[in-house]
Write a protein that holds these residues in place. Sequence first.
Motif, PDB file in Angstrom:
ATOM      1  N   VAL A 223       0.838  -0.989  -0.013  1.00 10.82           N
ATOM      2  CA  VAL A 223       0.095   0.127  -0.010  1.00 10.82           C
ATOM      3  C   VAL A 223       1.010   1.282  -0.013  1.00 10.82           C
ATOM      4  O   VAL A 223       1.956   1.327   0.670  1.00 10.82           O
ATOM      5  CB  VAL A 223      -0.836   0.216   1.349  1.00 10.82           C
ATOM      6  CG1 VAL A 223      -1.736   1.217   1.182  1.00 10.82           C
ATOM      7  CG2 VAL A 223      -1.755  -1.246   1.331  1.00 10.82           C
ATOM      8  N   LYS A 224       0.534   2.133  -0.761  1.00  9.77           N
ATOM      9  CA  LYS A 224       1.335   3.435  -0.823  1.00  9.77           C
ATOM     10  C   LYS A 224       0.270   4.642  -0.268  1.00  9.77           C
ATOM     11  O   LYS A 224      -0.722   4.707  -0.959  1.00  9.77           O
ATOM     12  CB  LYS A 224       1.797   3.672  -2.227  1.00  9.77           C
ATOM     13  CG  LYS A 224       2.845   4.810  -2.379  1.00  9.77           C
ATOM     14  CD  LYS A 224       3.459   4.915  -3.400  1.00  9.77           C
ATOM     15  CE  LYS A 224       4.642   5.988  -3.422  1.00  9.77           C
ATOM     16  NZ  LYS A 224       5.722   5.857  -3.721  1.00  9.77           N
TER      17      LYS A 224
ATOM     18  N   VAL B 198       5.171  12.591   3.716  1.00 11.91           N
ATOM     19  CA  VAL B 198       4.708  11.152   3.824  1.00 11.91           C
ATOM     20  C   VAL B 198       5.205  10.695   5.285  1.00 11.91           C
ATOM     21  O   VAL B 198       4.852   9.801   5.803  1.00 11.91           O
ATOM     22  CB  VAL B 198       5.001  10.364   2.702  1.00 11.91           C
ATOM     23  CG1 VAL B 198       4.125  10.553   1.666  1.00 11.91           C
ATOM     24  CG2 VAL B 198       6.495  10.418   2.435  1.00 11.91           C
ATOM     25  N   ALA B 199       6.596  11.235   5.688  1.00 18.52           N
ATOM     26  CA  ALA B 199       7.094  10.732   6.724  1.00 18.52           C
ATOM     27  C   ALA B 199       6.543  10.851   7.973  1.00 18.52           C
ATOM     28  O   ALA B 199       6.506  10.449   9.000  1.00 18.52           O
ATOM     29  CB  ALA B 199       8.591  11.217   6.969  1.00 18.52           C
TER      30      ALA B 199
ATOM     31  N   ASN C 116      -3.133  -5.747  10.383  1.00 14.74           N
ATOM     32  CA  ASN C 116      -1.919  -4.890  10.889  1.00 14.74           C
ATOM     33  C   ASN C 116      -1.480  -4.139   9.378  1.00 14.74           C
ATOM     34  O   ASN C 116      -1.420  -4.793   8.114  1.00 14.74           O
ATOM     35  CB  ASN C 116      -0.958  -5.708  11.358  1.00 14.74           C
ATOM     36  CG  ASN C 116      -1.221  -6.489  12.558  1.00 14.74           C
ATOM     37  OD1 ASN C 116      -1.571  -5.824  13.460  1.00 14.74           O
ATOM     38  ND2 ASN C 116      -1.012  -7.811  12.590  1.00 14.74           N
ATOM     39  N   ILE C 117      -1.122  -3.186   9.510  1.00 12.85           N
ATOM     40  CA  ILE C 117      -0.517  -2.288   8.493  1.00 12.85           C
ATOM     41  C   ILE C 117       1.064  -1.721   9.118  1.00 12.85           C
ATOM     42  O   ILE C 117       0.790  -1.139  10.124  1.00 12.85           O
ATOM     43  CB  ILE C 117      -1.426  -1.172   7.958  1.00 12.85           C
ATOM     44  CG1 ILE C 117      -0.729  -0.505   6.696  1.00 12.85           C
ATOM     45  CG2 ILE C 117      -1.739  -0.244   8.978  1.00 12.85           C
ATOM     46  CD1 ILE C 117      -1.614   0.419   5.877  1.00 12.85           C
ATOM     47  N   THR C 118       2.034  -2.185   8.535  1.00 19.25           N
ATOM     48  CA  THR C 118       3.386  -1.741   8.870  1.00 19.25           C
ATOM     49  C   THR C 118       4.066  -1.114   7.756  1.00 19.25           C
ATOM     50  O   THR C 118       4.138  -1.458   6.755  1.00 19.25           O
ATOM     51  CB  THR C 118       4.250  -2.865   9.676  1.00 19.25           C
ATOM     52  OG1 THR C 118       4.112  -3.988   8.504  1.00 19.25           O
ATOM     53  CG2 THR C 118       3.370  -3.557  10.797  1.00 19.25           C
ATOM     54  N   PRO C 119       4.963  -0.157   8.319  1.00 17.48           N
ATOM     55  CA  PRO C 119       5.826   0.881   7.174  1.00 17.48           C
ATOM     56  C   PRO C 119       7.010  -0.149   6.627  1.00 17.48           C
ATOM     57  O   PRO C 119       7.461  -0.851   7.439  1.00 17.48           O
ATOM     58  CB  PRO C 119       6.040   1.923   7.838  1.00 17.48           C
ATOM     59  CG  PRO C 119       6.289   1.631   9.397  1.00 17.48           C
ATOM     60  CD  PRO C 119       5.128   0.499   9.486  1.00 17.48           C
ATOM     61  N   THR C 120       7.032  -0.168   5.143  1.00 16.94           N
ATOM     62  CA  THR C 120       8.473  -0.874   4.714  1.00 16.94           C
ATOM     63  C   THR C 120       9.276   0.106   4.408  1.00 16.94           C
ATOM     64  O   THR C 120      10.576  -0.032   4.511  1.00 16.94           O
ATOM     65  CB  THR C 120       8.147  -1.627   3.582  1.00 16.94           C
ATOM     66  OG1 THR C 120       7.153  -0.901   2.553  1.00 16.94           O
ATOM     67  CG2 THR C 120       7.204  -3.073   3.849  1.00 16.94           C
ATOM     68  N   LYS C 121       8.896   1.314   3.825  1.00 16.94           N
ATOM     69  CA  LYS C 121       9.693   2.382   3.613  1.00 16.94           C
ATOM     70  C   LYS C 121       8.773   3.721   3.854  1.00 16.94           C
ATOM     71  O   LYS C 121       8.201   4.358   2.962  1.00 16.94           O
ATOM     72  CB  LYS C 121      10.233   2.394   2.203  1.00 16.94           C
ATOM     73  CG  LYS C 121      11.251   3.374   1.768  1.00 16.94           C
ATOM     74  CD  LYS C 121      11.879   3.170   0.262  1.00 16.94           C
ATOM     75  CE  LYS C 121      12.962   4.194   0.196  1.00 16.94           C
ATOM     76  NZ  LYS C 121      13.298   3.962  -1.471  1.00 16.94           N
ATOM     77  N   LYS C 122       8.686   4.228   5.127  1.00 18.79           N
ATOM     78  CA  LYS C 122       7.965   5.220   5.656  1.00 18.79           C
ATOM     79  C   LYS C 122       8.200   6.540   4.728  1.00 18.79           C
ATOM     80  O   LYS C 122       7.322   7.296   4.478  1.00 18.79           O
ATOM     81  CB  LYS C 122       8.145   5.306   7.254  1.00 18.79           C
ATOM     82  CG  LYS C 122       6.979   6.325   7.701  1.00 18.79           C
ATOM     83  CD  LYS C 122       6.730   6.204   8.947  1.00 18.79           C
ATOM     84  CE  LYS C 122       5.773   7.410   9.588  1.00 18.79           C
ATOM     85  NZ  LYS C 122       5.578   7.589  11.077  1.00 18.79           N
TER      86      LYS C 122
ATOM     87  N   ALA D 193       8.963   6.862   1.882  1.00 17.93           N
ATOM     88  CA  ALA D 193       8.336   6.851   0.702  1.00 17.93           C
ATOM     89  C   ALA D 193       6.730   6.671   0.904  1.00 17.93           C
ATOM     90  O   ALA D 193       6.076   6.483  -0.261  1.00 17.93           O
ATOM     91  CB  ALA D 193       8.813   5.935  -0.346  1.00 17.93           C
ATOM     92  N   GLY D 194       6.135   6.474   1.920  1.00 19.79           N
ATOM     93  CA  GLY D 194       4.882   6.189   2.101  1.00 19.79           C
ATOM     94  C   GLY D 194       4.435   4.720   1.682  1.00 19.79           C
ATOM     95  O   GLY D 194       3.083   4.425   1.373  1.00 19.79           O
ATOM     96  N   GLU D 195       5.279   3.763   1.760  1.00 19.99           N
ATOM     97  CA  GLU D 195       5.203   2.496   1.509  1.00 19.99           C
ATOM     98  C   GLU D 195       4.990   1.773   2.672  1.00 19.99           C
ATOM     99  O   GLU D 195       5.664   1.662   3.751  1.00 19.99           O
ATOM    100  CB  GLU D 195       6.477   1.920   0.617  1.00 19.99           C
ATOM    101  CG  GLU D 195       6.415   2.605  -0.748  1.00 19.99           C
ATOM    102  CD  GLU D 195       7.747   2.335  -1.498  1.00 19.99           C
ATOM    103  OE1 GLU D 195       8.438   1.337  -0.833  1.00 19.99           O
ATOM    104  OE2 GLU D 195       8.181   2.904  -2.614  1.00 19.99           O
ATOM    105  N   TYR D 196       3.776   0.712   2.565  1.00 20.02           N
ATOM    106  CA  TYR D 196       3.308   0.182   3.773  1.00 20.02           C
ATOM    107  C   TYR D 196       3.115  -1.161   3.329  1.00 20.02           C
ATOM    108  O   TYR D 196       2.774  -1.403   2.220  1.00 20.02           O
ATOM    109  CB  TYR D 196       2.219   0.551   4.471  1.00 20.02           C
ATOM    110  CG  TYR D 196       2.360   1.871   5.459  1.00 20.02           C
ATOM    111  CD1 TYR D 196       2.460   1.840   6.747  1.00 20.02           C
ATOM    112  CD2 TYR D 196       2.682   2.854   4.610  1.00 20.02           C
ATOM    113  CE1 TYR D 196       2.698   2.894   7.376  1.00 20.02           C
ATOM    114  CE2 TYR D 196       2.946   4.080   5.444  1.00 20.02           C
ATOM    115  CZ  TYR D 196       2.865   4.132   7.065  1.00 20.02           C
ATOM    116  OH  TYR D 196       3.166   5.134   7.673  1.00 20.02           O
ATOM    117  N   ILE D 197       2.898  -2.270   4.198  1.00 26.97           N
ATOM    118  CA  ILE D 197       2.398  -3.681   4.013  1.00 26.97           C
ATOM    119  C   ILE D 197       1.285  -3.876   4.960  1.00 26.97           C
ATOM    120  O   ILE D 197       1.181  -3.631   6.124  1.00 26.97           O
ATOM    121  CB  ILE D 197       3.419  -4.884   4.175  1.00 26.97           C
ATOM    122  CG1 ILE D 197       4.752  -4.712   3.263  1.00 26.97           C
ATOM    123  CG2 ILE D 197       2.959  -6.203   4.351  1.00 26.97           C
ATOM    124  CD1 ILE D 197       4.195  -4.945   1.823  1.00 26.97           C
ATOM    125  N   ALA D 198       0.125  -4.189   4.260  1.00 23.18           N
ATOM    126  CA  ALA D 198      -1.167  -4.581   4.914  1.00 23.18           C
ATOM    127  C   ALA D 198      -1.523  -6.125   5.069  1.00 23.18           C
ATOM    128  O   ALA D 198      -1.210  -6.825   3.815  1.00 23.18           O
ATOM    129  CB  ALA D 198      -2.342  -4.001   4.148  1.00 23.18           C
TER     130      ALA D 198
END
Length: 192
Positions: free
Chosen positions: A12-13, A21-22, A32-38, A40-45
């Motif tokens: 998810v972006k 975005v930071a 759960n939703i966790t940042p992978t590259k906060k 850049a606004g990139e998350y994993i749901a």
Amino acid sequence: MNVFYLEVDNPVKISVPGFAVADVTANMSNGNITPTKKSAGEYIARPTKKGKANVTLFTIIEGKKTRMGEMEFRVKEVPPPKASVRFSNNVKGELFIDKMKMVTAGGLSAKLKDFDFKGVRYSITSFKLTGMYKGEQQSDIAKSPKFTKKMEGIIKNTKRGNTITISKITARRVDAKNTATRSLDPVVLTIK
């Protein structure tokens, strides 16, 4: 409507116009939703059950955590795979196979076609094979992806032009724990 799938990492972006975005955080109902590259606004749901999930975005305004918006997602199971026998050929929607190549194939496999997430794998857990054996219709049930000895006999004795039907096929995901066994569509093969 947007879709999340169970038991896979759903990328998810996220962003909120006018905010870095930071400085944006996300919460999710039903998982759960966790940042992978906060940065850049990139998350994993990762949703926990079928139904719906809401992703809510927050940012800090004047020192307070402020809700900026919410988006609803439909949560679905990964689609079931298609059962197949190696060496079979699809000719205008009908499957053909040489009987000795079918014996060599050794059994069934389950492949997920046209699904965007990589790494999702299924294994056949059971199936029923029906065909002609010594002049009579015979069948046998396997509790693994491999053909039984009786199934190999049925295949070897099926005449050219006759069909072998594989039905009651079940498969389970091997890349995720606690996933349900799925029923798959039958496969009908014509011996060439």
